[in-house]
Design a protein around this motif. Structure first.
Motif, PDB file in Angstrom:
ATOM      1  N   GLY A   1       0.738  -1.086   0.034  1.00 18.59           N
ATOM      2  CA  GLY A   1      -0.086   0.052  -0.126  1.00 18.59           C
ATOM      3  C   GLY A   1       0.852   1.226  -0.145  1.00 18.59           C
ATOM      4  O   GLY A   1       0.274   2.190   0.012  1.00 18.59           O
ATOM      5  N   LEU A   2       1.920   1.192  -0.004  1.00 16.36           N
ATOM      6  CA  LEU A   2       2.796   2.478   0.004  1.00 16.36           C
ATOM      7  C   LEU A   2       3.638   2.645  -1.569  1.00 16.36           C
ATOM      8  O   LEU A   2       4.115   1.831  -2.002  1.00 16.36           O
ATOM      9  CB  LEU A   2       4.210   2.390   0.986  1.00 16.36           C
ATOM     10  N   GLY A   3       3.506   3.775  -1.838  1.00 15.97           N
ATOM     11  CA  GLY A   3       3.824   4.336  -3.209  1.00 15.97           C
ATOM     12  C   GLY A   3       5.193   5.105  -3.194  1.00 15.97           C
ATOM     13  O   GLY A   3       5.768   5.390  -1.991  1.00 15.97           O
ATOM     14  N   VAL A   4       5.507   5.634  -4.261  1.00 16.05           N
ATOM     15  CA  VAL A   4       6.654   6.610  -4.308  1.00 16.05           C
ATOM     16  C   VAL A   4       6.447   7.752  -3.506  1.00 16.05           C
ATOM     17  O   VAL A   4       7.296   8.296  -3.138  1.00 16.05           O
ATOM     18  CB  VAL A   4       6.812   7.023  -5.623  1.00 16.05           C
TER      19      VAL A   4
ATOM     20  N   SER B   1      10.927   6.446  -3.723  1.00 22.99           N
ATOM     21  CA  SER B   1      11.719   5.807  -4.692  1.00 22.99           C
ATOM     22  C   SER B   1      11.311   4.598  -5.076  1.00 22.99           C
ATOM     23  O   SER B   1      10.891   3.893  -4.230  1.00 22.99           O
ATOM     24  CB  SER B   1      13.311   5.873  -4.293  1.00 22.99           C
ATOM     25  N   GLU B   2      11.396   4.485  -6.522  1.00 21.35           N
ATOM     26  CA  GLU B   2      11.155   2.981  -7.021  1.00 21.35           C
ATOM     27  C   GLU B   2      12.032   2.004  -6.472  1.00 21.35           C
ATOM     28  O   GLU B   2      11.696   0.682  -6.043  1.00 21.35           O
ATOM     29  CB  GLU B   2      11.075   2.953  -8.476  1.00 21.35           C
ATOM     30  N   LYS B   3      13.204   2.744  -6.264  1.00 26.21           N
ATOM     31  CA  LYS B   3      14.570   1.440  -5.573  1.00 26.21           C
ATOM     32  C   LYS B   3      13.979   1.039  -4.187  1.00 26.21           C
ATOM     33  O   LYS B   3      14.078  -0.002  -4.109  1.00 26.21           O
ATOM     34  CB  LYS B   3      15.701   2.471  -5.684  1.00 26.21           C
ATOM     35  N   VAL B   4      13.512   1.993  -3.430  1.00 30.49           N
ATOM     36  CA  VAL B   4      13.048   1.498  -1.851  1.00 30.49           C
ATOM     37  C   VAL B   4      11.934   0.733  -2.033  1.00 30.49           C
ATOM     38  O   VAL B   4      11.995  -0.477  -1.395  1.00 30.49           O
ATOM     39  CB  VAL B   4      12.770   2.948  -1.317  1.00 30.49           C
ATOM     40  N   ILE B   5      10.775   0.819  -3.025  1.00 30.43           N
ATOM     41  CA  ILE B   5       9.933   0.109  -3.137  1.00 30.43           C
ATOM     42  C   ILE B   5      10.319  -1.381  -3.570  1.00 30.43           C
ATOM     43  O   ILE B   5       9.852  -2.361  -3.042  1.00 30.43           O
ATOM     44  CB  ILE B   5       8.827   0.718  -4.076  1.00 30.43           C
TER      45      ILE B   5
END
Length: 106
Positions: free
Chosen positions: A34-37, A42-46
């Motif tokens: 449920g957490l986005g950018v 960052s997409e890297k963190v996701i």
């Protein structure tokens, strides 16, 4: 006479607590769910959290199986100790009754 003692209540409590741990482990915990950018930045963190979540899910499931097995073993041990204790007490009462409560006296 044996010097061994078993705290049956403590063993049974341990089995219940292991059951709680098992339930917690099997609920699922994807840290990126449920957490986005906009939240993570960052997409890297996701991607990293998603990868961690996938790996954790596999290891969590294995751990949950082992915890569940241990809970079962612990519960069975508590039950076995309780049964043995009850049977021993019954046998001793029967011996006392047969000897008019004078077992072991001279």
């Amino acid at each position: 006479m044996s010097d061994q003692q078993a705290d049956i209540d403590r063993i049974a409590e341990c089995a219940r607590e292991l059951g709680k741990i098992h339930r917690t482990f099997t609920k699922g915990a994807d840290p990126a769910a449920g957490l986005g950018v906009s939240v993570l930045g960052s997409e890297k963190v996701i991607d990293a959290l998603s990868s961690f979540g996938s790996n954790w899910k596999i290891h969590r499931e294995k751990l949950a199986e082992e915890v569940n097995a241990l809970a079962g073993i612990t519960a069975a041990a508590a039950e076995a100790y309780e049964t043995i204790d009850s049977e021993l007490a019954k046998a001793l009462r029967e011996v006392d009754a047969r000897h008019g409560g004078k077992r072991g006296r001279k």
